[in-house]
Motif scaffolding. Structure first.
Motif, mmCIF file in Angstrom:
data_model
loop_
_atom_site.group_PDB
_atom_site.id
_atom_site.type_symbol
_atom_site.label_atom_id
_atom_site.label_comp_id
_atom_site.label_asym_id
_atom_site.label_seq_id
_atom_site.Cartn_x
_atom_site.Cartn_y
_atom_site.Cartn_z
ATOM 1 N N THR A 1 0.824 -1.211 0.000
ATOM 2 C CA THR A 1 0.000 0.000 0.000
ATOM 3 C C THR A 1 0.858 1.261 0.000
ATOM 4 O O THR A 1 0.407 2.319 0.426
ATOM 5 N N SER A 2 2.097 1.156 -0.469
ATOM 6 C CA SER A 2 3.021 2.286 -0.460
ATOM 7 C C SER A 2 2.416 3.514 -1.136
ATOM 8 O O SER A 2 1.800 3.420 -2.200
ATOM 9 N N GLN A 3 2.640 4.648 -0.489
ATOM 10 C CA GLN A 3 2.190 5.934 -1.019
ATOM 11 C C GLN A 3 3.361 6.881 -1.250
ATOM 12 O O GLN A 3 3.178 8.082 -1.375
ATOM 13 N N GLY A 4 4.580 6.339 -1.297
ATOM 14 C CA GLY A 4 5.753 7.170 -1.536
ATOM 15 C C GLY A 4 6.558 7.398 -0.271
ATOM 16 O O GLY A 4 6.418 6.685 0.727
ATOM 17 N N SER A 5 7.394 8.437 -0.330
ATOM 18 C CA SER A 5 8.291 8.741 0.782
ATOM 19 C C SER A 5 8.565 10.241 0.814
ATOM 20 O O SER A 5 8.818 10.841 -0.228
ATOM 21 N N PRO A 6 8.550 10.839 2.007
ATOM 22 C CA PRO A 6 8.918 12.251 2.101
ATOM 23 C C PRO A 6 10.427 12.477 2.165
ATOM 24 O O PRO A 6 10.888 13.609 2.188
ATOM 25 N N GLY A 7 11.211 11.395 2.216
ATOM 26 C CA GLY A 7 12.656 11.555 2.207
ATOM 27 C C GLY A 7 13.370 10.702 3.227
ATOM 28 O O GLY A 7 12.771 9.854 3.889
ATOM 29 N N GLY A 8 14.680 10.943 3.309
ATOM 30 C CA GLY A 8 15.504 10.127 4.178
ATOM 31 C C GLY A 8 16.695 10.889 4.702
ATOM 32 O O GLY A 8 16.820 12.100 4.516
ATOM 33 N N ARG A 9 17.569 10.133 5.344
ATOM 34 C CA ARG A 9 18.785 10.706 5.935
ATOM 35 C C ARG A 9 19.842 9.613 6.042
ATOM 36 O O ARG A 9 19.559 8.447 5.804
ATOM 37 N N MET B 1 -3.228 6.664 6.829
ATOM 38 C CA MET B 1 -1.843 6.443 6.415
ATOM 39 C C MET B 1 -0.960 6.238 7.642
ATOM 40 O O MET B 1 -1.232 6.765 8.716
ATOM 41 N N GLY B 2 0.119 5.494 7.423
ATOM 42 C CA GLY B 2 1.107 5.329 8.472
ATOM 43 C C GLY B 2 2.476 5.731 7.960
ATOM 44 O O GLY B 2 2.782 5.599 6.767
ATOM 45 N N LEU B 3 3.293 6.233 8.850
ATOM 46 C CA LEU B 3 4.672 6.605 8.541
ATOM 47 C C LEU B 3 5.584 5.542 9.128
ATOM 48 O O LEU B 3 5.512 5.240 10.329
ATOM 49 N N VAL B 4 6.432 4.989 8.281
ATOM 50 C CA VAL B 4 7.296 3.879 8.679
ATOM 51 C C VAL B 4 8.751 4.298 8.484
ATOM 52 O O VAL B 4 9.154 4.641 7.375
ATOM 53 N N GLU B 5 9.519 4.292 9.567
ATOM 54 C CA GLU B 5 10.947 4.598 9.484
ATOM 55 C C GLU B 5 11.685 3.304 9.188
ATOM 56 O O GLU B 5 11.526 2.304 9.902
ATOM 57 N N GLU C 1 23.892 1.875 3.038
ATOM 58 C CA GLU C 1 22.870 2.021 4.064
ATOM 59 C C GLU C 1 22.151 3.350 3.883
ATOM 60 O O GLU C 1 22.761 4.365 3.537
ATOM 61 N N LEU C 2 20.852 3.336 4.135
ATOM 62 C CA LEU C 2 20.026 4.536 4.058
ATOM 63 C C LEU C 2 18.893 4.403 5.053
ATOM 64 O O LEU C 2 18.283 3.337 5.166
ATOM 65 N N THR C 3 18.593 5.472 5.757
ATOM 66 C CA THR C 3 17.418 5.515 6.621
ATOM 67 C C THR C 3 16.438 6.503 6.015
ATOM 68 O O THR C 3 16.824 7.611 5.616
ATOM 69 N N PHE C 4 15.175 6.095 5.911
ATOM 70 C CA PHE C 4 14.160 6.946 5.279
ATOM 71 C C PHE C 4 12.793 6.629 5.860
ATOM 72 O O PHE C 4 12.625 5.669 6.612
#
Length: 150
Positions: free
Chosen positions: A78-86, A118-122, A136-139
């Motif tokens: 059910t992915s709706q995209g990503s606002p970004g990462g770090r 919607m849920g936000l998943v780190e 490695e990437l965290t988003f």
């Protein structure tokens, strides 16, 4: 109905994303188009660099991981995209012929305050060559809840 929804992405869960072999022709074509630094294009320049050989662009490595993420999770979610990462890190050079094992780990998950459907998943994504982590990437991923999924 999608197989993976927000509720399935619980903190602490590790999801294997399969393996990918670094293809030399694809690696060179990517570098020529998007990251034409000498150590990504020329064997001798690579040997003279701190990378120790003709190495893949880190962006190519990131793209390989992303493809695994799509194929093994996102395409049936059910992915709706990503606002970004770090914290994007290339921890070791990647070379043609390397076999990269990709995975993701859910660090945290919460329902959106403004959009409770919607849920936000780190997530931390990683690629390994053998036991050595090379990428490695965290988003944050946005996933619809099962009840709101189309």
């Amino acid at each position: 109905m999608s197989t993976t929804a927000f509720e399935d992405l619980t903190p602490g869960r590790t999801i294997p994303l399969g393996e990918v072999t670094v293809d030399r022709d694809e690696m060179l074509a990517f570098a020529a188009r998007f990251d034409p630094q000498p150590f990504h294009l020329d064997e001798e320049a690579g040997k003279r660099s701190v990378l120790g050989g003709l190495a893949a662009s880190g962006w190519f490595t990131a793209s390989l991981w992303m493809r695994q993420y799509v194929d093994h999770l996102l395409a049936d979610s059910t992915s709706q995209g990503s606002p970004g990462g770090r914290d994007l890190r290339w921890l070791a050079p990647v070379f043609a012929g390397d076999v990269l094992r990709c995975e993701m780990v859910v660090l945290g998950a919460r329902v959106s305050r403004s959009r409770p459907e919607m849920g936000l998943v780190e997530i931390t994504g990683a690629a390994y060559r053998g036991d050595d982590k090379v990428y490695e990437l965290t988003f944050t991923g946005i996933f619809a809840t099962r009840a709101s999924a189309p």
